[in-house]
Design a protein around this motif. Structure first.
Motif, PDB file in Angstrom:
ATOM      1  N   PRO A  30     -98.110  27.135 -79.950  1.00 36.03           N
ATOM      2  CA  PRO A  30     -97.105  27.122 -78.877  1.00 36.03           C
ATOM      3  C   PRO A  30     -97.557  27.949 -77.680  1.00 36.03           C
ATOM      4  N   LEU A  31     -97.131  27.546 -76.485  1.00 39.61           N
ATOM      5  CA  LEU A  31     -97.482  28.258 -75.259  1.00 39.61           C
ATOM      6  C   LEU A  31     -96.540  29.447 -75.090  1.00 39.61           C
ATOM      7  N   ARG A  32     -97.119  30.663 -74.983  1.00 35.43           N
ATOM      8  CA  ARG A  32     -96.320  31.886 -74.882  1.00 35.43           C
ATOM      9  C   ARG A  32     -96.552  32.614 -73.557  1.00 35.43           C
ATOM     10  N   MET A  33     -97.056  31.902 -72.576  1.00 35.10           N
ATOM     11  CA  MET A  33     -97.296  32.475 -71.257  1.00 35.10           C
ATOM     12  C   MET A  33     -96.881  31.479 -70.189  1.00 35.10           C
ATOM     13  N   ASP A  34     -96.903  31.929 -68.957  1.00 34.77           N
ATOM     14  CA  ASP A  34     -96.499  31.060 -67.859  1.00 34.77           C
ATOM     15  C   ASP A  34     -97.383  29.811 -67.801  1.00 34.77           C
ATOM     16  N   HIS A  35     -96.753  28.652 -67.639  1.00 38.09           N
ATOM     17  CA  HIS A  35     -97.494  27.390 -67.684  1.00 38.09           C
ATOM     18  C   HIS A  35     -98.516  27.302 -66.556  1.00 38.09           C
ATOM     19  N   LYS A  36     -98.145  27.716 -65.359  1.00 41.32           N
ATOM     20  CA  LYS A  36     -99.065  27.614 -64.224  1.00 41.32           C
ATOM     21  C   LYS A  36    -100.252  28.549 -64.389  1.00 41.32           C
ATOM     22  N   VAL A  37     -99.995  29.753 -64.875  1.00 37.18           N
ATOM     23  CA  VAL A  37    -101.093  30.704 -65.109  1.00 37.18           C
ATOM     24  C   VAL A  37    -102.015  30.185 -66.208  1.00 37.18           C
ATOM     25  N   HIS A  38    -101.441  29.606 -67.248  1.00 33.73           N
ATOM     26  CA  HIS A  38    -102.245  29.048 -68.339  1.00 33.73           C
ATOM     27  C   HIS A  38    -103.118  27.902 -67.840  1.00 33.73           C
TER      28      HIS A  38
ATOM     29  N   TYR B 109    -105.356  36.526 -73.372  1.00 31.21           N
ATOM     30  CA  TYR B 109    -104.356  36.948 -72.392  1.00 31.21           C
ATOM     31  C   TYR B 109    -103.456  37.988 -73.053  1.00 31.21           C
ATOM     32  N   LEU B 110    -103.412  39.193 -72.453  1.00 30.58           N
ATOM     33  CA  LEU B 110    -102.739  40.324 -73.067  1.00 30.58           C
ATOM     34  C   LEU B 110    -101.330  40.497 -72.500  1.00 30.58           C
ATOM     35  N   ARG B 111    -100.464  41.115 -73.276  1.00 32.37           N
ATOM     36  CA  ARG B 111     -99.105  41.416 -72.831  1.00 32.37           C
ATOM     37  C   ARG B 111     -99.137  42.578 -71.827  1.00 32.37           C
ATOM     38  N   ARG B 112     -98.074  42.655 -71.075  1.00 29.34           N
ATOM     39  CA  ARG B 112     -97.968  43.791 -70.150  1.00 29.34           C
ATOM     40  C   ARG B 112     -97.753  45.074 -70.958  1.00 29.34           C
ATOM     41  N   PRO B 113     -98.400  46.156 -70.543  1.00 28.17           N
ATOM     42  CA  PRO B 113     -98.182  47.431 -71.246  1.00 28.17           C
ATOM     43  C   PRO B 113     -96.730  47.868 -71.129  1.00 28.17           C
TER      44      PRO B 113
END
Length: 207
Positions: A93-101, A201-205
Motif C-alpha cells: 500500500p502507498l503510505r506517502m503523498d502520491h505526487k511525491v511518490h 522514504y523516511l518519516r518526519r522526525p
C-alpha cells in the motif's frame, strides 16, 4: 452260447435309488437359469473341459500433461514463481503523498544520503543498515538510497541464494527497529541503480 446277464439284487437296487435321489437332472439346472443352457452346462453335458474365457481389455485414454505447481483443471502459464522484491514492493500500500511518490519513482528527487552494501555478507550488512537509517532519520533526511547490487550470492560461512541482500533489505526495512522510521520503500530509478538499489522514504522526525 451266450451268458445270461445277472439282475440287480434288492440291496443293489436300494443303493442305486439312494444315489439317484441326490443328483439334479440337467434339465432342472437349465430351468433354474431361465430356460437357456449356458456354455458351461453344454460343456458339462458333452463331457468337455470349458474353454478359457478372454476378458475384454480396458483401453485407457492418455492423461493430460500437468505442470508442477499448476492447480488441477487450470490452464495457462505457470504462476508458481515467487514474486521478486520489486513486485512485492509494488503491491504494498502507498503510505506517502502520491505526487511525491510519482516524482521519486521517476528519479526526479535526489537522495540526501546513500549507503552501499554491495559485496557485504548478510551478517555485516544488517548492522550497517540499521545505523545508517536511524542516523539519517535523526538528521532529518526524508529520502535516502540503499544500494544492494543485483547480486551473484553473498560469500559468507553459509551458502545463500543469488541476490540475497536484494531480497533481505526490504524485509529489514519493514521490521523493527527500522519500521518505526521508514514510511515507504520502492525500487530505485535506473539512474540511481535500478533493481540493485532502493529508495527509502523516511518519516518526519517527531517534534
Amino acid at each position: 452260447m451266450s451268458r445270461r446277464r445277472r439282475g440287480l439284487t434288492p440291496e443293489e437296487k436300494a443303493l442305486w435309488h439312494r444315489v439317484a435321489d441326490t443328483a439334479t437332472p440337467l434339465s432342472a439346472r437349465i430351468r433354474q437359469k431361465g430356460g437357456v443352457a449356458s456354455d458351461d452346462d453344454r460343456d458339462d453335458a458333452a463331457g468337455k473341459d470349458p474353454e478359457p474365457r478372454v476378458r475384454p481389455q480396458t483401453v485407457f485414454s492418455p492423461m493430460p500433461r500437468f505442470r508442477i505447481g499448476q492447480a488441477a483443471g487450470a490452464a495457462g502459464p505457470d504462476h508458481s514463481r515467487a514474486p521478486s522484491p520489486a513486485e512485492r514492493l509494488a503491491a504494498a500500500p502507498l503510505r506517502m503523498d502520491h505526487k511525491v511518490h510519482k516524482r521519486m519513482s521517476r528519479g526526479k528527487i535526489r537522495p540526501e544520503a546513500r549507503l552501499d552494501l554491495h559485496g557485504m555478507t548478510l551478517a555485516a550488512a544488517h548492522p550497517h543498515l540499521i545505523h545508517f537509517i536511524l542516523s539519517a532519520h535523526a538528521q532529518g533526511h526524508r529520502l535516502v538510497l540503499v544500494i544492494t547490487g543485483k547480486g551473484r550470492g553473498d560469500h559468507g560461512p553459509l551458502p545463500t541464494r543469488p541476490g540475497a541482500l536484494r531480497h533481505q533489505v526490504p524485509h529489514w526495512l519493514h521490521t523493527a527497529p527500522l519500521s518505526a522510521v521508514v514510511q515507504q520503500v520502492t525500487p530505485a530509478h535506473y539512474r540511481h541503480g535500478g533493481e540493485g538499489a532502493y529508495y527509502v522514504y523516511l518519516r518526519r522526525p517527531a517534534g
